[in-house]
Every structure is written in C-alpha cells, then in structure tokens.
Design a protein around this motif. Structure first.
Motif, PDB file in Angstrom:
ATOM      1  N   GLU A   4       0.828  -1.201   0.000  1.00  0.00           N
ATOM      2  CA  GLU A   4       0.000   0.000   0.000  1.00  0.00           C
ATOM      3  C   GLU A   4       0.865   1.253   0.000  1.00  0.00           C
ATOM      4  O   GLU A   4       1.989   1.250   0.505  1.00  0.00           O
ATOM      5  N   PHE A   5       0.313   2.329  -0.555  1.00  0.00           N
ATOM      6  CA  PHE A   5       0.983   3.626  -0.530  1.00  0.00           C
ATOM      7  C   PHE A   5       1.166   4.086   0.913  1.00  0.00           C
ATOM      8  O   PHE A   5       0.284   3.893   1.754  1.00  0.00           O
ATOM      9  N   LYS A   6       2.334   4.671   1.206  1.00  0.00           N
ATOM     10  CA  LYS A   6       2.587   5.195   2.543  1.00  0.00           C
ATOM     11  C   LYS A   6       2.963   6.666   2.456  1.00  0.00           C
ATOM     12  O   LYS A   6       3.690   7.085   1.557  1.00  0.00           O
ATOM     13  N   THR A   7       2.457   7.454   3.385  1.00  0.00           N
ATOM     14  CA  THR A   7       2.815   8.869   3.458  1.00  0.00           C
ATOM     15  C   THR A   7       4.246   8.986   3.982  1.00  0.00           C
ATOM     16  O   THR A   7       4.829   8.010   4.485  1.00  0.00           O
ATOM     17  N   LEU A   8       4.804  10.190   3.900  1.00  0.00           N
ATOM     18  CA  LEU A   8       6.155  10.404   4.410  1.00  0.00           C
ATOM     19  C   LEU A   8       6.236  10.084   5.895  1.00  0.00           C
ATOM     20  O   LEU A   8       7.206   9.475   6.364  1.00  0.00           O
ATOM     21  N   GLU A   9       5.210  10.467   6.631  1.00  0.00           N
ATOM     22  CA  GLU A   9       5.191  10.187   8.069  1.00  0.00           C
ATOM     23  C   GLU A   9       5.173   8.684   8.338  1.00  0.00           C
ATOM     24  O   GLU A   9       5.853   8.185   9.252  1.00  0.00           O
TER      25      GLU A   9
END
Length: 309
Positions: A4-9
C-alpha cells in the motif's frame, strides 16, 4: 500482493520501527528522493544479518541513522555523474573511430545500407568463449541493424538534421546518421564490421591516446559490451558503486575503469581518477560506517594492502 501507498510520516515510522534513527532533516530528504530508491538501493551495508535470520523484516545495525544511508545514496549519485561524463567521452571516441573507418573503407555514402558491406557469419566477431549458434546470431544482428539504419535513414525519428539532409541531398551519409545512433547500436554495428575495419578503428583509438599498446578488435568488442552497460546504469540512475555487468555478472567498476584507460587519452583518464579521488575525500566523513576500503572493495578494487580506517 502489492504494498500500500505510505505517506512520508508513515515511511519514517516504518524506518524507526526497524531501528533506523531519523532526524529533523529526514522528512525533507524523503520529499525530494524516493524512499525506495534510497532505502532499497543502499540499505545492504547497514543490515544486521544475524538479527535478520530471526526476522521476516529488515533489521538494521543498532544506531544506524537515515542520514548515513542517504549519504551513501548521495555518494553513488555523484559517482554516476562523474562516471557518465567520462563514459560519454569514451562513447564519442569509439563511435567516431568505427564510423570513420567504415566510411573510409566504403566510400559510397549509401553503402551502410547494403548487407554486403558487413561481415559474413564466418567473419563476424564474437566474444571469447562464445558457444551459441553463430549463424542465428549473425542473421538476427544483421536484420536488426539493417532495420534500424533504414528507419533512421528514412527520417522516421523526425530528427531535423536528418530531414535536412534528405530534403537537400536525397540521402543521409553515415557520418551524419551516426549522431542519431545509440552507444548500443554502434556496438552492434562494430561487431558486424569486417576485420580490416575493426583493426583500423582499434589503431585509430590507440593512436589517438598516444599509446604504444594497441587495443585489439576483441578487446574493443569487450569495451563496447562493458561500457554500454555501465553507461546505461548511469543514464537510468541505477546503483553504480557495487554494480556488476556481463553475462556472468562478474564485471565491476574497477574493470570498467581499466577499460576506460584503453580508450581515453592519458590526460582525460587522469582527470577521471582525480575526480573519483576528490569524491571520496568529500563524501568520506558523512558515510561514517561505510569506509573508503569497503566502498573500494565493493567497486572491485584490491584493498588487501590497505587497513580499515
């Protein structure tokens, strides 16, 4: 199953969960560079192999900082930039020598479109130890080369300088068309040359660098093979410092540099070595746990006489 896509955080949290120490600069660095290019490309020297034998995920050596991995990534980027510059010079020298000698041997400007201008299967140059079907390789190679040359000579690429020659002269001579040939295409072109053309191209290169040692047609074929692959690594921003090329995956940076010395004038080759040395000096301190010796070893250099610093 795709990840899955992950945010920078979330990416920072993932690194911290695996033992990587982050800081106030990590987020901005990740906003400029791909997490996967940095971490997946340059994590190997920082992994705890023993701990990973008991874990399904990556585990890093205690105290590993993201800035150290990022420093190795940055070192490799600079190494690609320096290397690409000198590979481009070698490409120009090799391309010019082969095209010049072909045109000298075949004065008719359209002769490069005739299969009779090229080596027969019995004359075709193959790498040492080649055990494949020579007739099949020759047929495939000559067919592909003729298709490429005819397409480019017909202006299918829409290049303005080619269209100009077609419009004003009705044809495009090889010495003009060669500007639109890739390094890999010139490599195939060279392999299909008659031995006399190959030998004269080798002599032209050796004389151009003022070397008493004459590169052989077989060595120039190897030079094309190795330098084309390393050029592509640099052009596509792939990991360079520990890259291995060749059918057996055993040709590293050191051998590539040695081959460059066959092609580049001594002054240019010395400049190449000087820029690499400067890069090590500039980048050594931020690399921390990745030492100069370990880097050189990964690049294929013999460091047996050097002590770890």
């Amino acid at each position: 199953m795709a990840k899955e896509f992950k945010t920078l955080e979330e990416l920072i949290e993932l690194m911290e969960s695996r033992g990587i120490v982050t800081d106030e600069n990590t987020r901005s660095q990740l906003s400029r560079e791909s997490y996967y290019a940095v971490i997946n490309g340059y994590k190997q020297p920082f992994l705890d192999r023993e701990a990973m034998s008991r874990s399904a995920d990556d585990v890093y050596v205690s105290g590993t900082r993201f800035e150290w991995i990022y420093a190795l990534f940055s070192f490799d980027r600079d190494l690609r930039a320096v290397t690409f510059k000198y590979l481009a010079q070698a490409e120009a020298i090799m391309k010019n020598a082969v095209v010049y000698e072909f045109c000298r041997a075949n004065p008719d400007p359209s002769s490069y479109l005739a299969t009779s201008s090229y080596a027969s299967v019995g004359e075709m140059l193959f790498a040492k130890g080649f055990k494949g079907n020579r007739a099949k390789i020759h047929q495939t190679s000559i067919t592909r080369l003729m298709r490429t040359l005819n397409a480019k000579a017909g202006g299918s690429d829409g290049k303005q300088f080619i269209s100009h020659y077609i419009e004003h002269y009705g044809f495009v001579p090889l010495w003009v068309l060669s500007n639109d040939l890739t390094f890999g295409q010139v490599s195939h072109f060279y392999q299909l040359q008659k031995r006399s053309v190959q030998s004269r191209a080798c002599r032209m290169i050796s004389e151009g660098i003022g070397s008493d040692r004459r590169i052989t047609p077989q060595e120039l074929l190897r030079a094309f093979s190795v330098l084309v692959e390393f050029r592509n690594i640099c052009a596509h921003d792939e990991r360079l410092y520990c890259a291995k090329v060749g059918k057996s995956g055993d040709v590293g940076y050191y051998e590539m540099a040695e081959i460059l010395s066959w092609i580049l004038p001594e002054k240019e080759f010395d400049s190449f070595l000087s820029e690499i040395a400067t890069l090590f000096t500039m980048r050594e301190e931020p690399l921390r746990v990745v030492t100069r010796e370990s880097l050189l070893r990964d690049m294929g250099f013999d460091v047996s006489g050097m002590g770890e610093s």
